[in-house]
Each structure stands twice: as C-alpha cells, then as structure tokens.
Write a protein that holds these residues in place. Structure first.
Motif, PDB file in Angstrom:
ATOM      1  N   GLN A 101      11.827  -6.949  16.484  1.00  0.00           N
ATOM      2  CA  GLN A 101      11.247  -7.609  17.649  1.00  0.00           C
ATOM      3  C   GLN A 101      10.552  -8.915  17.268  1.00  0.00           C
ATOM      4  N   GLN A 102       9.777  -8.845  16.167  1.00  0.00           N
ATOM      5  CA  GLN A 102       8.982 -10.011  15.771  1.00  0.00           C
ATOM      6  C   GLN A 102       8.644  -9.928  14.294  1.00  0.00           C
ATOM      7  N   PHE A 103       8.617 -11.083  13.638  1.00  0.00           N
ATOM      8  CA  PHE A 103       8.129 -11.175  12.263  1.00  0.00           C
ATOM      9  C   PHE A 103       7.111 -12.293  12.244  1.00  0.00           C
ATOM     10  N   LYS A 104       5.902 -11.971  11.837  1.00  0.00           N
ATOM     11  CA  LYS A 104       4.810 -12.938  11.901  1.00  0.00           C
ATOM     12  C   LYS A 104       4.104 -12.987  10.562  1.00  0.00           C
ATOM     13  N   ILE A 105       3.747 -14.190  10.139  1.00  0.00           N
ATOM     14  CA  ILE A 105       3.000 -14.383   8.897  1.00  0.00           C
ATOM     15  C   ILE A 105       1.661 -15.017   9.236  1.00  0.00           C
ATOM     16  N   ASP A 106       0.579 -14.347   8.839  1.00  0.00           N
ATOM     17  CA  ASP A 106      -0.773 -14.872   9.017  1.00  0.00           C
ATOM     18  C   ASP A 106      -1.319 -15.271   7.661  1.00  0.00           C
ATOM     19  N   VAL A 107      -1.905 -16.457   7.603  1.00  0.00           N
ATOM     20  CA  VAL A 107      -2.431 -16.977   6.343  1.00  0.00           C
ATOM     21  C   VAL A 107      -3.945 -17.102   6.437  1.00  0.00           C
ATOM     22  N   LYS A 108      -4.633 -16.613   5.413  1.00  0.00           N
ATOM     23  CA  LYS A 108      -6.073 -16.817   5.269  1.00  0.00           C
ATOM     24  C   LYS A 108      -6.255 -17.686   4.029  1.00  0.00           C
ATOM     25  N   TYR A 109      -6.387 -18.986   4.257  1.00  0.00           N
ATOM     26  CA  TYR A 109      -6.458 -19.927   3.148  1.00  0.00           C
ATOM     27  C   TYR A 109      -7.706 -19.728   2.297  1.00  0.00           C
ATOM     28  N   ASP A 110      -8.836 -19.396   2.926  1.00  0.00           N
ATOM     29  CA  ASP A 110     -10.067 -19.240   2.157  1.00  0.00           C
ATOM     30  C   ASP A 110     -10.036 -17.998   1.266  1.00  0.00           C
ATOM     31  N   GLU A 111      -9.238 -16.978   1.636  1.00  0.00           N
ATOM     32  CA  GLU A 111      -9.106 -15.780   0.809  1.00  0.00           C
ATOM     33  C   GLU A 111      -7.821 -15.801  -0.023  1.00  0.00           C
ATOM     34  N   ASN A 112      -7.002 -16.817   0.197  1.00  0.00           N
ATOM     35  CA  ASN A 112      -5.744 -16.983  -0.522  1.00  0.00           C
ATOM     36  C   ASN A 112      -4.833 -15.754  -0.357  1.00  0.00           C
ATOM     37  N   THR A 113      -4.732 -15.273   0.892  1.00  0.00           N
ATOM     38  CA  THR A 113      -3.890 -14.111   1.181  1.00  0.00           C
ATOM     39  C   THR A 113      -2.940 -14.409   2.329  1.00  0.00           C
ATOM     40  N   ILE A 114      -1.839 -13.683   2.324  1.00  0.00           N
ATOM     41  CA  ILE A 114      -0.832 -13.762   3.381  1.00  0.00           C
ATOM     42  C   ILE A 114      -0.605 -12.349   3.892  1.00  0.00           C
ATOM     43  N   THR A 115      -0.565 -12.179   5.209  1.00  0.00           N
ATOM     44  CA  THR A 115      -0.249 -10.893   5.814  1.00  0.00           C
ATOM     45  C   THR A 115       1.060 -11.042   6.579  1.00  0.00           C
ATOM     46  N   ALA A 116       2.066 -10.286   6.167  1.00  0.00           N
ATOM     47  CA  ALA A 116       3.357 -10.291   6.843  1.00  0.00           C
ATOM     48  C   ALA A 116       3.416  -9.072   7.755  1.00  0.00           C
ATOM     49  N   THR A 117       3.704  -9.290   9.041  1.00  0.00           N
ATOM     50  CA  THR A 117       3.748  -8.218  10.025  1.00  0.00           C
ATOM     51  C   THR A 117       5.143  -8.169  10.636  1.00  0.00           C
ATOM     52  N   LEU A 118       5.776  -7.015  10.526  1.00  0.00           N
ATOM     53  CA  LEU A 118       7.115  -6.795  11.074  1.00  0.00           C
ATOM     54  C   LEU A 118       7.007  -5.807  12.224  1.00  0.00           C
ATOM     55  N   THR A 119       7.457  -6.226  13.409  1.00  0.00           N
ATOM     56  CA  THR A 119       7.463  -5.372  14.589  1.00  0.00           C
ATOM     57  C   THR A 119       8.909  -5.040  14.906  1.00  0.00           C
ATOM     58  N   TYR A 120       9.214  -3.753  15.063  1.00  0.00           N
ATOM     59  CA  TYR A 120      10.595  -3.311  15.258  1.00  0.00           C
ATOM     60  C   TYR A 120      10.628  -2.061  16.117  1.00  0.00           C
ATOM     61  N   ASN A 121      11.813  -1.680  16.557  1.00  0.00           N
ATOM     62  CA  ASN A 121      11.995  -0.381  17.176  1.00  0.00           C
ATOM     63  C   ASN A 121      13.317   0.222  16.733  1.00  0.00           C
ATOM     64  N   TYR A 122      13.386   1.540  16.830  1.00  0.00           N
ATOM     65  CA  TYR A 122      14.544   2.325  16.424  1.00  0.00           C
ATOM     66  C   TYR A 122      15.152   2.921  17.680  1.00  0.00           C
ATOM     67  N   LEU A 123      16.408   2.583  17.957  1.00  0.00           N
ATOM     68  CA  LEU A 123      17.081   2.983  19.191  1.00  0.00           C
ATOM     69  C   LEU A 123      16.204   2.588  20.372  1.00  0.00           C
ATOM     70  N   ASN A 124      15.880   3.506  21.249  1.00  0.00           N
ATOM     71  CA  ASN A 124      15.021   3.187  22.395  1.00  0.00           C
ATOM     72  C   ASN A 124      13.632   3.773  22.229  1.00  0.00           C
ATOM     73  N   ASN A 125      13.223   4.011  21.017  1.00  0.00           N
ATOM     74  CA  ASN A 125      11.920   4.593  20.734  1.00  0.00           C
ATOM     75  C   ASN A 125      10.832   3.532  20.815  1.00  0.00           C
ATOM     76  N   PRO A 126       9.568   3.949  20.834  1.00  0.00           N
ATOM     77  CA  PRO A 126       8.470   2.974  20.921  1.00  0.00           C
ATOM     78  C   PRO A 126       8.471   1.986  19.748  1.00  0.00           C
ATOM     79  N   VAL A 127       7.884   0.847  20.001  1.00  0.00           N
ATOM     80  CA  VAL A 127       7.807  -0.217  19.003  1.00  0.00           C
ATOM     81  C   VAL A 127       6.829   0.187  17.906  1.00  0.00           C
ATOM     82  N   GLU A 128       7.219  -0.053  16.657  1.00  0.00           N
ATOM     83  CA  GLU A 128       6.387   0.235  15.479  1.00  0.00           C
ATOM     84  C   GLU A 128       6.049  -1.080  14.785  1.00  0.00           C
ATOM     85  N   THR A 129       4.971  -1.094  14.012  1.00  0.00           N
ATOM     86  CA  THR A 129       4.540  -2.285  13.300  1.00  0.00           C
ATOM     87  C   THR A 129       4.224  -1.938  11.852  1.00  0.00           C
TER      88      THR A 129
END
Length: 134
Positions: A101-129
C-alpha cells in the motif's frame, strides 16, 4: 439459503496448529509460534528485509541490500535509492502474496536514524504495518 464464507486461508482453520515461527525471536521461548497466515507473512517480510543478499546459500538473491546503506550519508539520492532497492526486492519475492500500500522513509537528522515503514495487506485482510529503524 446460501451464506458467504469469509476469506480465510485453509491453514488457519485449525487454531491449535502453528503456521510458522515469529520473528524477532523474543518472548518466553526461543521460538514463538504463529497461528495465522497474516502473522507469518509479517514475520517472513521482516526476515526478508533484514537478510542480506548472499546470506542464504541456496538462494543468493534472497534478501535486500539494506546493510549497505547503514554508514552512508543521508541524502535525498541515498533515500531514493534505498526505497527503490527495498521495494524492488520485496515485489520480486512477494509479488503474488502481498499488496504493498505504502512505503515511507522518515529521517531524524539530529539522531542520524532512518525509519522505513512498509504498509501492506494480504488478500483482502486488514492492512498491516512493519517499521524498521536503521
């Protein structure tokens, strides 16, 4: 009278039979079992994303190149390359299984970290992250 049967994977019908092993390995036991297909697909995705290409002997293309981005500078080009790489690898191995459904990358420059978030669903089941911190 006809009635609609919900979209349940056949393996999920026996609630006492485990489908697989959950990842990450934490909890009361070393290997915690999963009892639904949705939970096992989530564990499989986490395992796939955290596995480096070349780690799996029988399938050297299994996994992602996530570890190659760990000590790179955080630039727009690096983030775009990271996103394209992960999405291409996930689509190649999970094309018929999940719908991204969605792939999002959040960057925290002051902490020097990246958070990758993948949102998907399987068949017609609820969306998972899934969220992974680098």
């Amino acid at each position: 009278m006809a009635y609609r049967i919900p979209n349940i994977a056949p393996i999920d019908l026996n609630q006492r039979k485990a489908v697989g092993v959950s990842i990450p390995f934490n909890g009361n036991a070393v290997f915690n079992s999963t009892f639904t297909t949705n939970n096992q697909i989530k564990s499989n995705l986490i395992n796939f994303i955290l596995t480096n290409k070349g780690e799996k002997i029988q399938d050297p293309n299994f996994g992602t190149t996530l570890s190659s981005y760990i000590f790179e500078s955080i630039t727009p080009n690096t983030l775009q390359s990271l996103e394209q790489s992960i999405l291409a690898d996930v689509r190649r191995y999970f094309n018929n299984t999940i719908n991204i459904q969605q792939f999002k990358i959040d960057v925290k420059y002051d902490e020097n970290t990246i958070t990758a978030t993948l949102t998907y669903n399987y068949l017609n089941n609820p969306v998972e992250t899934i969220s992974i911190n680098l």
